[in-house]
Design a protein around this motif. Structure first.
Motif, PDB file in Angstrom:
ATOM      1  N   GLN A 245       0.866  -1.153  -0.427  1.00 51.79           N
ATOM      2  CA  GLN A 245      -0.001  -0.005   0.053  1.00 51.79           C
ATOM      3  C   GLN A 245       0.602   1.081   0.112  1.00 51.79           C
ATOM      4  O   GLN A 245       0.530   1.957   0.407  1.00 51.79           O
ATOM      5  CB  GLN A 245      -0.983   0.064   1.103  1.00 51.79           C
ATOM      6  N   GLN A 246       2.160   0.936  -0.955  1.00 52.72           N
ATOM      7  CA  GLN A 246       2.727   2.831  -0.999  1.00 52.72           C
ATOM      8  C   GLN A 246       3.334   2.316  -2.072  1.00 52.72           C
ATOM      9  O   GLN A 246       3.258   1.647  -3.229  1.00 52.72           O
ATOM     10  CB  GLN A 246       4.000   2.926   0.051  1.00 52.72           C
ATOM     11  N   THR A 247       3.483   3.700  -3.232  1.00 51.29           N
ATOM     12  CA  THR A 247       4.308   3.966  -4.219  1.00 51.29           C
ATOM     13  C   THR A 247       6.110   4.241  -3.591  1.00 51.29           C
ATOM     14  O   THR A 247       6.025   4.796  -2.957  1.00 51.29           O
ATOM     15  CB  THR A 247       3.534   5.446  -4.553  1.00 51.29           C
ATOM     16  N   PRO A 248       6.804   3.092  -3.819  1.00 50.38           N
ATOM     17  CA  PRO A 248       7.633   3.377  -4.543  1.00 50.38           C
ATOM     18  C   PRO A 248       8.767   4.105  -4.829  1.00 50.38           C
ATOM     19  O   PRO A 248       7.882   4.462  -5.594  1.00 50.38           O
ATOM     20  CB  PRO A 248       8.486   1.842  -4.406  1.00 50.38           C
TER      21      PRO A 248
ATOM     22  N   VAL B 121      13.625  10.225   9.523  1.00 43.90           N
ATOM     23  CA  VAL B 121      12.227  10.179   7.436  1.00 43.90           C
ATOM     24  C   VAL B 121      11.590   7.878   7.795  1.00 43.90           C
ATOM     25  O   VAL B 121      10.831   7.679   7.662  1.00 43.90           O
ATOM     26  CB  VAL B 121      13.136   9.904   6.194  1.00 43.90           C
ATOM     27  N   GLU B 122      13.188   7.210   8.324  1.00 47.32           N
ATOM     28  CA  GLU B 122      12.654   5.970   8.334  1.00 47.32           C
ATOM     29  C   GLU B 122      11.881   5.838   9.349  1.00 47.32           C
ATOM     30  O   GLU B 122      10.659   5.446   8.983  1.00 47.32           O
ATOM     31  CB  GLU B 122      14.105   4.538   8.465  1.00 47.32           C
ATOM     32  N   LYS B 123      12.443   6.502  10.541  1.00 51.47           N
ATOM     33  CA  LYS B 123      11.449   5.727  11.920  1.00 51.47           C
ATOM     34  C   LYS B 123       9.991   6.288  11.970  1.00 51.47           C
ATOM     35  O   LYS B 123       8.657   5.868  12.382  1.00 51.47           O
ATOM     36  CB  LYS B 123      11.751   6.396  13.603  1.00 51.47           C
ATOM     37  N   LYS B 124       9.110   7.464  10.717  1.00 51.36           N
ATOM     38  CA  LYS B 124       8.105   8.657  10.552  1.00 51.36           C
ATOM     39  C   LYS B 124       8.247   7.685   9.999  1.00 51.36           C
ATOM     40  O   LYS B 124       6.689   7.058  10.024  1.00 51.36           O
ATOM     41  CB  LYS B 124       8.557   9.745  10.850  1.00 51.36           C
ATOM     42  N   LEU B 125       8.033   6.798   8.698  1.00 52.49           N
ATOM     43  CA  LEU B 125       7.489   5.617   7.573  1.00 52.49           C
ATOM     44  C   LEU B 125       7.367   4.803   8.219  1.00 52.49           C
ATOM     45  O   LEU B 125       6.020   4.412   8.012  1.00 52.49           O
ATOM     46  CB  LEU B 125       8.359   5.805   6.091  1.00 52.49           C
TER      47      LEU B 125
ATOM     48  N   ALA C 260       6.412   4.139  11.190  1.00 50.65           N
ATOM     49  CA  ALA C 260       5.130   4.753  12.576  1.00 50.65           C
ATOM     50  C   ALA C 260       3.886   4.815  11.412  1.00 50.65           C
ATOM     51  O   ALA C 260       3.175   4.136  11.570  1.00 50.65           O
ATOM     52  CB  ALA C 260       5.699   5.462  12.761  1.00 50.65           C
ATOM     53  N   ASP C 261       4.101   4.852  10.163  1.00 50.92           N
ATOM     54  CA  ASP C 261       2.835   5.059   9.031  1.00 50.92           C
ATOM     55  C   ASP C 261       2.175   3.835   8.253  1.00 50.92           C
ATOM     56  O   ASP C 261       1.884   4.036   7.539  1.00 50.92           O
ATOM     57  CB  ASP C 261       3.327   5.660   8.469  1.00 50.92           C
ATOM     58  N   SER C 262       3.397   2.923   9.096  1.00 52.32           N
ATOM     59  CA  SER C 262       2.738   2.051   8.681  1.00 52.32           C
ATOM     60  C   SER C 262       3.603   1.965   7.413  1.00 52.32           C
ATOM     61  O   SER C 262       2.659   0.947   5.879  1.00 52.32           O
ATOM     62  CB  SER C 262       1.262   1.230   8.238  1.00 52.32           C
TER      63      SER C 262
ATOM     64  N   ILE D 189      10.765   2.523   0.533  1.00 47.01           N
ATOM     65  CA  ILE D 189      10.796   3.727   0.255  1.00 47.01           C
ATOM     66  C   ILE D 189      12.254   3.320   0.576  1.00 47.01           C
ATOM     67  O   ILE D 189      12.588   2.822   1.392  1.00 47.01           O
ATOM     68  CB  ILE D 189      10.039   3.691   0.813  1.00 47.01           C
ATOM     69  N   VAL D 190      12.699   3.342  -0.371  1.00 44.96           N
ATOM     70  CA  VAL D 190      14.878   3.529  -0.379  1.00 44.96           C
ATOM     71  C   VAL D 190      15.264   5.087   0.175  1.00 44.96           C
ATOM     72  O   VAL D 190      14.929   6.097  -0.918  1.00 44.96           O
ATOM     73  CB  VAL D 190      15.426   2.612  -1.778  1.00 44.96           C
TER      74      VAL D 190
END
Ligand code: ADP
Length: 386
Positions: free
Chosen positions: A212-215, A235-239, A241-243, A289-290
């Motif tokens: 459920q994301q756009t890479p 940024v990685e932690k926030k992403l 947290a947003d599943s 998301i890299v």
């Protein structure tokens, strides 16, 4: 026989150079790039019709069929075709002012066209006096060597032993057009035609859909201690947290594994980024998301990385911090060591950093906190619908 088309008239007469061999009316020929077959109907030379011609000569010819041809095409006998490959072994004479950087992309110009090429492996340098093979990682101005080259598109050529004219090429600087090297193709590499991209049933879209994301690739570039890792980590932690499903590739970490054979010379830095860009491409294909946190000091390699992705997949983020502030922060004590001369090729000191001119995001860490910087990046993703 090799005929190089240099102009095409409205009536489909082909002007060009008969580089080598003989040409006769009635000869069965092939258009080397497209593989289309035809026959020679007429040969004109100096205003007269001829039955045959011998190269080298400038001629006009007519074929029995109206084929879609373009300037640069090579016409060859149907039963003695040139090779078509996107990888080959070549002899290079390096003429650039800066050294050759294996892995960097250069403009390749041959008698029949233009494409992008990089040196995938420098096999050895040729000693000018003795012709001996000398192990080398680079070539300096005036030096010659044997290398493998990889192109972004296949070209038509002959090995030098078959036809020197159609084996010749030049490498140019992509930006300035300056000639960097002259070369000749020794032979095509068989692996070019035997290794095909494996088409798989599960693709990038379906892998991304279940997440459920756009890479995309978030490419953070900046000096050492500019704040790349700190911001990337947030940024990685926030992403998460947003599943979302991110993956952070950090320069230091990759250098402990995949790239542990590489140092910090210009040549090794180019190869470092080439491998990371290819790895990011695989991860994007996996639907992730890299996040890339690499100094990536050279514009050319960041452009090369960008060229691997679709336009909306690559987000270049310049983490802009002055050298003075980086040196004050110095979380790993690297600047202190560099000042003492204990680290060679340190970016900002004795190795250059080329700042991005048009990054998608420009973050000045001297005016925003790491937390605010991470929020800016997330907001950019949200705005782009990622
Ligand atoms: P890099 O990965 O670019 O080498 P690091 O993230 O490892 O840099 O180090 C940056 C240092 O700067 C860290 O100690 C971090 O806490 C500090 N720092 C201070 N202000 C900022 C800011 N606004 N953004 C990012 N890092 C900051």
């Amino acid at each position: 026989m090799r005929f190089h088309v240099t102009a095409i008239s409205a009536s489909n007469q082909l002007r060009g150079d008969l580089l080598t061999g003989d040409l006769h009316t009635g000869d069965r020929i092939v258009i080397a790039t497209s593989g289309q077959l035809s026959q020679v109907r007429n040969i004109f030379s100096e205003g007269e019709t001829r039955d045959s011609a011998a190269g080298p000569a400038t001629l006009t010819i007519e074929l029995t069929d109206m084929l879609p041809l373009s300037v640069g095409n090579i016409i060859a006998p149907a039963d003695a075709r040139p090779e078509v490959a996107d990888q080959f072994e070549a002899k290079l004479n390096w003429q650039g002012r800066d050294e050759l950087l294996p892995g960097r992309s250069y403009q390749l110009v041959t008698v029949n066209g233009n494409t992008i090429a990089s040196i995938s492996k420098l096999k050895y340098r040729l000693d000018q006096a003795s012709g001996q093979h000398i192990a080398a990682n680079t070539l300096q101005t005036g030096e010659s060597g044997i290398c493998n080259m990889a192109l972004t598109a296949a070209i038509v050529f002959d090995p030098v032993a078959v036809n020197p004219e159609t084996s010749k090429f030049e490498l140019l600087d992509k930006r300035t057009g300056a000639t960097l090297a002259k070369g000749e193709i020794q032979h095509g590499l068989r692996r070019a035609s035997n290794v095909h991209w494996q088409a798989l049933d599960v693709d990038k879209l379906s892998r991304a859909a279940i997440k459920q994301q756009t890479p995309c690739v978030l490419w953070l570039t900046g000096l050492s201690a500019s704040g790349k890792s700190t911001i990337a980590n947030l940024v990685e932690k926030k992403l998460v947290a947003d599943s979302k499903h991110p993956y952070l590739l950090d320069g230091d970490n990759v250098r402990h594994g995949l790239n542990k054979d590489l140092g910090f010379t210009d040549a090794d830095r180019v190869e470092n980024i080439r491998r990371v860009a290819e790895m990011a491409k695989l991860m994007l294909d996996a639907g992730l998301i890299v996040i890339i946190s690499f100094i990536s000091p050279f514009k050319a390699e960041r452009e090369m990385a960008r060229s691997l992705f679709a336009e909306d997949e690559f987000v270049e983020i310049f983490i802009d911090t002055s050298l003075e502030v980086c040196e004050q922060r110095d979380p790993k004590g690297l600047y202190k060591k560099a000042r003492r001369g204990e680290i060679k090729n340190f970016t900002g000191f004795d190795s250059p950093y080329e700042p991005p001119l048009n990054p998608e995001l420009h973050i000045d860490t001297e005016s925003v906190s790491a937390e605010q910087a991470a929020d800016t990046i997330i907001a950019h993703l949200n705005a782009a619908g990622k």
